[in-house]
Write an enzyme that holds these catalytic residues in place. Structure first.
Site, PDB file in Angstrom:
ATOM      1  N   GLY B 161     -39.703 -10.836  62.960  1.00 39.71           N
ATOM      2  CA  GLY B 161     -38.733 -10.562  61.902  1.00 39.71           C
ATOM      3  C   GLY B 161     -37.391 -10.077  62.420  1.00 39.71           C
ATOM      4  O   GLY B 161     -36.618  -9.478  61.691  1.00 39.71           O
ATOM      5  N   HIS B 205     -32.498 -22.525  66.508  1.00 33.93           N
ATOM      6  CA  HIS B 205     -33.861 -22.069  66.221  1.00 33.93           C
ATOM      7  C   HIS B 205     -34.580 -23.211  65.503  1.00 33.93           C
ATOM      8  O   HIS B 205     -34.206 -23.589  64.401  1.00 33.93           O
ATOM      9  CB  HIS B 205     -33.816 -20.817  65.340  1.00 33.93           C
ATOM     10  CG  HIS B 205     -35.168 -20.304  64.950  1.00 33.93           C
ATOM     11  ND1 HIS B 205     -35.673 -19.108  65.393  1.00 33.93           N
ATOM     12  CD2 HIS B 205     -36.134 -20.843  64.175  1.00 33.93           C
ATOM     13  CE1 HIS B 205     -36.884 -18.933  64.901  1.00 33.93           C
ATOM     14  NE2 HIS B 205     -37.178 -19.967  64.153  1.00 33.93           N
ATOM     15  N   LYS B 234     -33.019 -15.082  59.259  1.00 34.02           N
ATOM     16  CA  LYS B 234     -32.592 -16.383  58.740  1.00 34.02           C
ATOM     17  C   LYS B 234     -32.024 -16.240  57.335  1.00 34.02           C
ATOM     18  O   LYS B 234     -32.575 -15.498  56.530  1.00 34.02           O
ATOM     19  CB  LYS B 234     -33.807 -17.319  58.696  1.00 34.02           C
ATOM     20  CG  LYS B 234     -34.509 -17.460  60.033  1.00 34.02           C
ATOM     21  CD  LYS B 234     -35.940 -17.969  59.851  1.00 34.02           C
ATOM     22  CE  LYS B 234     -36.664 -17.968  61.198  1.00 34.02           C
ATOM     23  NZ  LYS B 234     -38.116 -18.230  61.044  1.00 34.02           N
ATOM     24  N   ASN B 287     -46.011 -17.816  64.380  1.00 33.49           N
ATOM     25  CA  ASN B 287     -46.189 -16.997  63.181  1.00 33.49           C
ATOM     26  C   ASN B 287     -47.477 -17.450  62.503  1.00 33.49           C
ATOM     27  O   ASN B 287     -47.582 -18.587  62.054  1.00 33.49           O
ATOM     28  CB  ASN B 287     -45.007 -17.140  62.226  1.00 33.49           C
ATOM     29  CG  ASN B 287     -43.737 -16.554  62.823  1.00 33.49           C
ATOM     30  OD1 ASN B 287     -42.690 -17.163  62.805  1.00 33.49           O
ATOM     31  ND2 ASN B 287     -43.841 -15.367  63.382  1.00 33.49           N
ATOM     32  N   ARG B 289     -49.020 -17.254  59.723  1.00 27.39           N
ATOM     33  CA  ARG B 289     -48.975 -17.042  58.266  1.00 27.39           C
ATOM     34  C   ARG B 289     -48.070 -18.094  57.657  1.00 27.39           C
ATOM     35  O   ARG B 289     -47.459 -18.888  58.366  1.00 27.39           O
ATOM     36  CB  ARG B 289     -48.393 -15.659  57.982  1.00 27.39           C
ATOM     37  CG  ARG B 289     -47.033 -15.512  58.673  1.00 27.39           C
ATOM     38  CD  ARG B 289     -46.258 -14.317  58.250  1.00 27.39           C
ATOM     39  NE  ARG B 289     -45.174 -14.026  59.176  1.00 27.39           N
ATOM     40  CZ  ARG B 289     -43.950 -14.534  59.119  1.00 27.39           C
ATOM     41  NH1 ARG B 289     -43.639 -15.409  58.182  1.00 27.39           N
ATOM     42  NH2 ARG B 289     -43.022 -14.203  59.995  1.00 27.39           N
TER      43      ARG B 289
END
Lengths: 165, 486
Positions: B161, B205, B234, B287, B289
């Site tokens: 994050g 990214h 982001k 990530n 999730r």
């Protein structure tokens, strides 16, 4: 009482009649076919159709139309005090003791009825002092930060004959 | 799978609830008192109040959430994103209680959650890594960082994050950055280990969405480009990326699939990469999730990712092959945040006095708020996500800009005008973006925004005057006022 809408450093005195006739500062604006549906205001101005979404949070007004935003605070102005100061004399005097927040005019500047001339703060509340008639500023006797008593002369106008010459 | 506990809040809770209901699955929403009136709470089959002070602690309380799931008769837990979604201990507790966890196994979450172990694992799977140095005591670490050459990034081992990341451009800044990164890492993640990696200049990214079932089948759903970031977070994401041609896509997506297979990954996940101007890409992290930006992938593939998360978690095999996945058109997501951008992206709170979402072809809004909600500073400032589809990138940018123009959100300060101004920057339109885009163009975007977003004061004041009782006068006094004029 008169409503003054304060947006940043800009002050606009507004008075409106249900027919759609509005005084904004010195000029009259006519909104045809004004309608209000909840927070949606609509009407025609100079042939152009306007739709504005409005939210009021206490004395704060936020208006939005197609991605553009305008925010203002609503301030109320005691009209009778201004009448005493402006209509029957050539001076604007402080309606209450307080401290000058901002002076919006300078000597020899023409002003129109409805223009905000001075903002004064008293008891943590700001009041905008509005010109009640057209004229030309002769002198400004205060500046931001000056503390004044009730009745102190803040701005004087030229006599009408002086202004005309 | 008959009954899900949604262990989250806001837009993602609502998003999960809607798909679950469409599939005939019951829902219970775990909600703190501040969220009991939310639109997610009103939509859920039932709500289970959870307790904590500050409110965020309720959503991080593993024993309480597990107990609520059991008490309310749930058989499954969906963690959403953020909060406990990447917490291996929570996943383990849920499974130990005999409940189904919507996500990878606790072991895989643990592996990928430890950024240092994850890098080592990725390296063994043949994924390219940016040169890096591990924190092995201060003096050794310092020497290793110097050997990387500046600029370098100092990152939290347990991070994510964008928290705890420091960029260091010269030696004199290094000691302080290491100290700060350690202290932030300890504060955010309870683990003070950090590592350093060489900062790739002008990086994009890029991340790859994968779906994996429990039988070892892994499919990728293409890439997302998330280069438009402020403070490493982001704010605009899109798919496909303009920087990726079919050849590069097959390499980068192939790498993501290989990593998922090697780790026996299960459920939806995202493998993040950075892509240099020389088209070299490097593994960043996984990530484990659902991502905030998953909807852009949904709009171009036509798949509902939450649906596939639930199907996989209930033991279904993926019934389609890689060649069945097609990407159609372009999609852009904008994160609408309650924040004061000119003051430095400071979160803004207050009452949401007006809230009108845009509508139209290709426009989707995922939101967890409604008019008259009181916004607190207890949680993330994201209010809604605007996700827009178009046949190509140019038309999608135009549609997004128009949708932002029609998004009325009054009360707190928002970043809507900023996003609009950003989308109009020629460099953005040309696709010349990287993670430094906002730093380079911020002043220009602010100037553009301040000119563009101001409503005509006199016209608006006239309308407002007709609405507010304080400005109303009788006809006679207005006639007198008419005499003001020359």
């Amino acid at each position: 009482m008169t409503a003054v809408l304060r947006s940043g450093s800009e002050f606009l005195a507004v008075m409106a009649e249900a027919s759609g006739r509005v005084m904004v500062g010195r000029s009259e604006v006519r909104i045809e076919n004004f309608s209000r549906n909840g927070g949606t205001l609509a009407g025609t101005l100079g042939g152009a159709r306007w739709e504005i979404e409005v939210a009021r949070i206490g004395d704060r007004i936020i208006a939005w139309s197609s991605g553009r935003i305008w925010q203002a605070e609503i301030q109320l102005l005691p009209v009778s005090e201004i009448d005493a100061a402006g209509e029957h004399s050539d001076q604007i005097t402080a309606p209450m003791p307080g401290s000058i927040v901002q002076v919006h005019v300078s000597p020899s500047q023409p002003v129109a009825a409805g223009d905000v001339m001075v903002t004064i703060e008293s008891m943590k509340m700001e009041t905008a002092l509005v010109a009640i008639r057209d004229g030309v500023v002769a002198s400004v006797l205060v500046e931001a930060g000056t503390t004044v008593d009730r009745g102190a002369i803040l701005v004087s106008f030229m006599k009408q004959e002086e202004a005309a010459s | 799978m008959k009954h899900i506990l949604v262990a989250n809040r806001g837009e993602i809770a609502l998003r999960i609830i809607r798909t679950a209901h469409r599939l005939g699955i019951k829902t219970t929403l775990a909600a703190h008192a501040v969220d009991l009136q939310s639109i997610a709470a009103q939509t859920a089959g039932q709500t289970a109040q959870i307790f904590g002070d500050p409110p965020v602690s309720a959503y991080l309380d593993i024993p309480q959430l597990t107990k609520v799931a059991l008490d309310y008769g749930c058989d499954t837990v969906h963690p959403g994103y953020g909060f406990l979604s990447e917490n291996a201990a929570f996943a383990a507790q849920v499974e130990a209680a005999g409940l189904c966890w919507v996500g990878p196994s606790p072991d895989v979450i643990g592996l990928m959650g430890d950024k240092i172990r994850a890098r080592e694992f990725a390296h063994r799977c043949g994924l390219p890594l940016v040169p890096f140095a591990l924190d092995s005591g201060h003096r050794e670490f310092r020497d290793a960082v110097l050997a990387l050459r500046f600029p370098v990034l100092i990152k939290a081992a347990a991070g994510g994050g964008g928290k705890g990341i420091k960029i260091v451009r010269q030696e004199m800044e290094l000691d302080r950055a290491i100290t700060q990164a350690r202290s932030e890492a300890l504060r955010y993640f309870g683990d003070e280990r950090v590592y350093a990696e060489r900062f790739v200049e002008r990086p994009r990214h890029i991340e790859v969405q994968i779906l994996a079932d429990q039988f070892g089948k892994v499919i990728h759903l293409g890439e997302r480009e998330c280069s438009i970031q402020r403070r490493f977070q982001k704010i605009i994401e899109e798919t496909p990326s303009v920087a990726i041609d079919p050849d590069l896509r097959s390499k980068i997506c192939g790498a993501a699939v290989a990593l998922a297979k090697a780790s026996q990954y299960r459920n939806a996940g995202t493998v993040e990469f950075i892509l240099g101007p020389d088209r070299e890409f490097y593994f960043l992290e996984v990530n484990t999730r659902l991502q905030v930006e998953h909807p852009v992938t949904e709009l171009v593939t036509g798949l509902d990712l939450v649906e596939w998360q639930l199907r996989i978690a209930s033991g279904e095999a993926l019934p389609f092959e890689q060649s069945d996945v097609a990407s159609n058109g372009h999609a852009i997501e904008c994160r609408i945040n309650a924040e004061d951008v000119p003051s430095g992206f400071v979160p803004s709170s207050g009452i949401l006095a007006r809230y009108i979402e845009p509508h139209g072809e290709g426009i989707r809004v995922d939101s967890g708020v409604c008019e008259l909600d009181r916004l607190t500073s207890s949680f993330d400032p994201m209010l809604a996500k605007l996700i827009v589809w178009g046949p190509d990138r140019g038309s999608t940018i135009a549609r997004t800009e128009e949708a932002l123009r029609n998004f009325c959100l009054l009360g707190p300060e928002t970043n809507i005008a900023y996003l609009r101004a950003l989308l109009k920057q020629p460099e953005y339109v040309a696709g010349h973006i990287d993670t430094g885009f906002i730093d380079r163009h911020h002043e220009e975007i602010l100037r553009f925004m301040q000119v563009e977003s101001r409503l005509d004061a006199r016209v608006t004041a006239a309308f407002v005057a007709l609405m507010i009782p304080e400005a109303r006068v009788s006809y006679s006094s207005l006639s007198e006022l008419g005499a003001w004029k020359n």
